[in-house]
Design a protein around this motif. Structure first.
Motif, mmCIF file in Angstrom:
data_model
loop_
_atom_site.group_PDB
_atom_site.id
_atom_site.type_symbol
_atom_site.label_atom_id
_atom_site.label_comp_id
_atom_site.label_asym_id
_atom_site.label_seq_id
_atom_site.Cartn_x
_atom_site.Cartn_y
_atom_site.Cartn_z
ATOM 1 N N VAL A 1 0.874 -1.173 0.000
ATOM 2 C CA VAL A 1 0.000 0.000 0.000
ATOM 3 C C VAL A 1 0.910 1.222 0.000
ATOM 4 C CG1 VAL A 1 -1.872 1.217 1.148
ATOM 5 C CG2 VAL A 1 -1.736 -1.277 1.304
ATOM 6 N N GLU A 2 0.800 2.032 -1.036
ATOM 7 C CA GLU A 2 1.779 3.080 -1.284
ATOM 8 C C GLU A 2 1.515 4.355 -0.484
ATOM 9 O OE1 GLU A 2 1.599 3.384 -5.524
ATOM 10 O OE2 GLU A 2 2.725 1.530 -5.825
ATOM 11 N N LYS A 3 2.567 5.168 -0.393
ATOM 12 C CA LYS A 3 2.526 6.409 0.385
ATOM 13 C C LYS A 3 1.375 7.318 -0.039
ATOM 14 C CE LYS A 3 5.371 10.442 1.546
ATOM 15 N NZ LYS A 3 6.657 11.148 1.292
ATOM 16 N N ALA A 4 1.098 7.374 -1.352
ATOM 17 C CA ALA A 4 0.042 8.256 -1.851
ATOM 18 C C ALA A 4 -1.318 7.903 -1.263
ATOM 19 C CB ALA A 4 -0.017 8.185 -3.381
ATOM 20 N N PHE A 5 -1.539 6.620 -0.979
ATOM 21 C CA PHE A 5 -2.796 6.199 -0.358
ATOM 22 C C PHE A 5 -2.861 6.682 1.086
ATOM 23 C CE2 PHE A 5 -5.099 3.220 2.355
ATOM 24 C CZ PHE A 5 -6.341 3.205 1.753
ATOM 25 N N TRP A 6 -1.773 6.491 1.828
ATOM 26 C CA TRP A 6 -1.774 6.871 3.250
ATOM 27 C C TRP A 6 -1.886 8.378 3.432
ATOM 28 C CZ3 TRP A 6 -3.047 2.735 5.506
ATOM 29 C CH2 TRP A 6 -2.490 1.500 5.165
ATOM 30 N N GLU A 7 -1.411 9.149 2.450
ATOM 31 C CA GLU A 7 -1.535 10.601 2.528
ATOM 32 C C GLU A 7 -2.997 11.044 2.518
ATOM 33 O OE1 GLU A 7 0.868 11.872 -0.728
ATOM 34 O OE2 GLU A 7 2.726 11.884 0.456
ATOM 35 N N ILE A 8 -3.842 10.254 1.856
ATOM 36 C CA ILE A 8 -5.278 10.558 1.811
ATOM 37 C C ILE A 8 -6.009 9.929 2.987
ATOM 38 C CG2 ILE A 8 -7.386 10.376 0.417
ATOM 39 C CD1 ILE A 8 -5.603 10.074 -2.043
ATOM 40 N N PHE A 9 -5.608 8.700 3.332
ATOM 41 C CA PHE A 9 -6.312 7.931 4.372
ATOM 42 C C PHE A 9 -5.317 7.438 5.430
ATOM 43 C CE2 PHE A 9 -8.797 7.106 0.408
ATOM 44 C CZ PHE A 9 -9.949 7.793 0.764
ATOM 45 N N PRO A 10 -4.798 8.341 6.270
ATOM 46 C CA PRO A 10 -3.765 7.937 7.243
ATOM 47 C C PRO A 10 -4.259 6.959 8.305
ATOM 48 C CG PRO A 10 -4.505 10.196 7.644
ATOM 49 C CD PRO A 10 -5.092 9.786 6.328
ATOM 50 N N GLU A 11 -5.569 6.921 8.559
ATOM 51 C CA GLU A 11 -6.112 6.015 9.579
ATOM 52 C C GLU A 11 -6.622 4.715 8.976
ATOM 53 O OE1 GLU A 11 -9.121 8.054 11.747
ATOM 54 O OE2 GLU A 11 -7.804 9.661 12.422
ATOM 55 N N ALA A 12 -6.394 4.502 7.712
ATOM 56 C CA ALA A 12 -6.942 3.323 7.022
ATOM 57 C C ALA A 12 -6.270 2.036 7.470
ATOM 58 C CB ALA A 12 -6.797 3.490 5.515
ATOM 59 N N GLN A 13 -6.946 0.960 7.175
ATOM 60 C CA GLN A 13 -6.426 -0.381 7.409
ATOM 61 C C GLN A 13 -6.852 -1.245 6.228
ATOM 62 O OE1 GLN A 13 -6.938 -2.723 11.321
ATOM 63 N NE2 GLN A 13 -8.529 -3.530 9.992
ATOM 64 N N ILE A 14 -5.899 -1.886 5.588
ATOM 65 C CA ILE A 14 -6.191 -2.813 4.500
ATOM 66 C C ILE A 14 -5.879 -4.217 5.006
ATOM 67 C CG2 ILE A 14 -5.706 -3.466 2.115
ATOM 68 C CD1 ILE A 14 -7.016 -0.707 2.398
ATOM 69 N N SER A 15 -6.921 -4.978 5.284
ATOM 70 C CA SER A 15 -6.751 -6.325 5.833
ATOM 71 C C SER A 15 -6.654 -7.330 4.698
ATOM 72 C CB SER A 15 -7.920 -6.667 6.751
ATOM 73 O OG SER A 15 -8.009 -5.741 7.814
ATOM 74 N N VAL A 16 -5.663 -8.203 4.782
ATOM 75 C CA VAL A 16 -5.361 -9.134 3.695
ATOM 76 C C VAL A 16 -5.378 -10.564 4.221
ATOM 77 C CG1 VAL A 16 -3.602 -9.835 2.034
ATOM 78 C CG2 VAL A 16 -3.941 -7.406 2.523
ATOM 79 N N LEU A 17 -6.033 -11.445 3.482
ATOM 80 C CA LEU A 17 -6.032 -12.877 3.785
ATOM 81 C C LEU A 17 -5.556 -13.616 2.539
ATOM 82 C CD1 LEU A 17 -6.823 -15.339 5.589
ATOM 83 C CD2 LEU A 17 -9.117 -15.185 4.594
ATOM 84 N N VAL A 18 -4.462 -14.338 2.661
ATOM 85 C CA VAL A 18 -3.923 -15.128 1.549
ATOM 86 C C VAL A 18 -4.199 -16.599 1.834
ATOM 87 C CG1 VAL A 18 -1.847 -15.775 0.276
ATOM 88 C CG2 VAL A 18 -2.142 -13.411 1.068
ATOM 89 N N VAL A 19 -4.868 -17.260 0.894
ATOM 90 C CA VAL A 19 -5.227 -18.669 1.055
ATOM 91 C C VAL A 19 -4.798 -19.439 -0.184
ATOM 92 C CG1 VAL A 19 -7.040 -20.261 1.740
ATOM 93 C CG2 VAL A 19 -7.294 -17.844 2.245
ATOM 94 N N LYS A 20 -4.168 -20.591 0.028
ATOM 95 C CA LYS A 20 -3.669 -21.378 -1.094
ATOM 96 C C LYS A 20 -4.185 -22.808 -1.040
ATOM 97 C CE LYS A 20 0.565 -18.635 -1.530
ATOM 98 N NZ LYS A 20 2.050 -18.661 -1.617
ATOM 99 N N GLY A 21 -4.194 -23.443 -2.219
ATOM 100 C CA GLY A 21 -4.584 -24.844 -2.319
ATOM 101 C C GLY A 21 -6.077 -25.078 -2.225
#
Length: 235
Positions: A5-25
């Protein structure tokens, strides 16, 4: 592969949270018309979603207002709305949800239950790495169901890889190229939040998503919450 998640995103949304779940198989193939589980899951999600649309004036509900204000902070295609608004609008209109495929149905049910935007991509179709940031403009993008390119606008917030845009306007519109299909074996699932209250719901939602996927597929994915202080993940 890195998810960043790049700096340009955090400059707009500093309190944001991007939750990621990686699942395989995974085995995402099933004839859902013969399995009532997914329809039941979507129906339950729609019922839980009613808690977030208590105001009869749909646009005045808190979740809708928060995401419309968020979308006003960056360049968007006219009429673009957060994916959670589209789902909640269906609930407010009394429209049913019909199964698509197991992964999509599971994350839609969770999205509805917690009123948070959810999305998913086929990990094997991501080229190079996945980024969330501002578009330069012109990034290739074939939306689901389209027959021609609809490239990203300059300054638009997009998910992208080396081949072009993956999702436009945050999680508004999905690209055909990387979408989850019956053949998907490895997936990345994302839940977006732009303030503290949303982040708390997103964390609960991601835990439920992880459990539902583990129960159905027998595969336990790993959760990471990306923030201003922890903006990237290597997988």
């Amino acid at each position: 592969m890195n998810i960043t998640v790049e700096k340009a995103f955090w400059e707009i949304f500093p309190e944001a949270q991007i939750s990621v779940l990686v699942v395989k198989g995974l085995d995402n193939r099933v004839d859902e018309s013969k399995d009532p589980y997914f329809k039941s899951l979507l129906d339950k999600g729609a019922k839980r979603a009613e808690d977030f649309i208590l105001d009869e004036n749909f646009t005045q509900n808190e979740v809708i207002q928060e995401w419309r204000q968020a979308f006003s902070k960056f360049k968007t295609k006219k009429g673009a709305r957060s994916s959670i608004e589209a789902l909640l609008k269906r609930v407010s209109q009394g429209r049913e949800f019909h199964p698509i495929n197991p992964l999509v149905d599971i994350y839609n049910s969770v999205s509805l239950s917690y009123a948070v935007p959810c999305g998913g991509e086929d990990l094997d179709k991501i080229v190079g790495g996945l980024h969330l940031g501002k578009a330069k403009g012109g990034e290739a993008f074939f939306p689901l169901g389209a027959e021609s390119d609809a490239p990203a606008l300059p300054e638009e917030i997009i998910y992208y890889d080396e081949e072009g845009a993956v999702c436009r306007c945050l999680n508004w519109r999905e690209a055909q190229r990387t979408m989850l299909t019956d053949e998907t074996k490895d997936a990345i699932l994302v839940i977006e939040a732009i303030n503290g209250a949303q982040a708390a719901r997103a964390q609960a939602a991601m835990t439920e998503l992880q459990t539902l996927i583990e129960d159905y597929f027998g595969a336990k994915g790993e959760i990471t919450h990306l923030t201003l202080d922890n903006p990237s993940l290597e997988i």
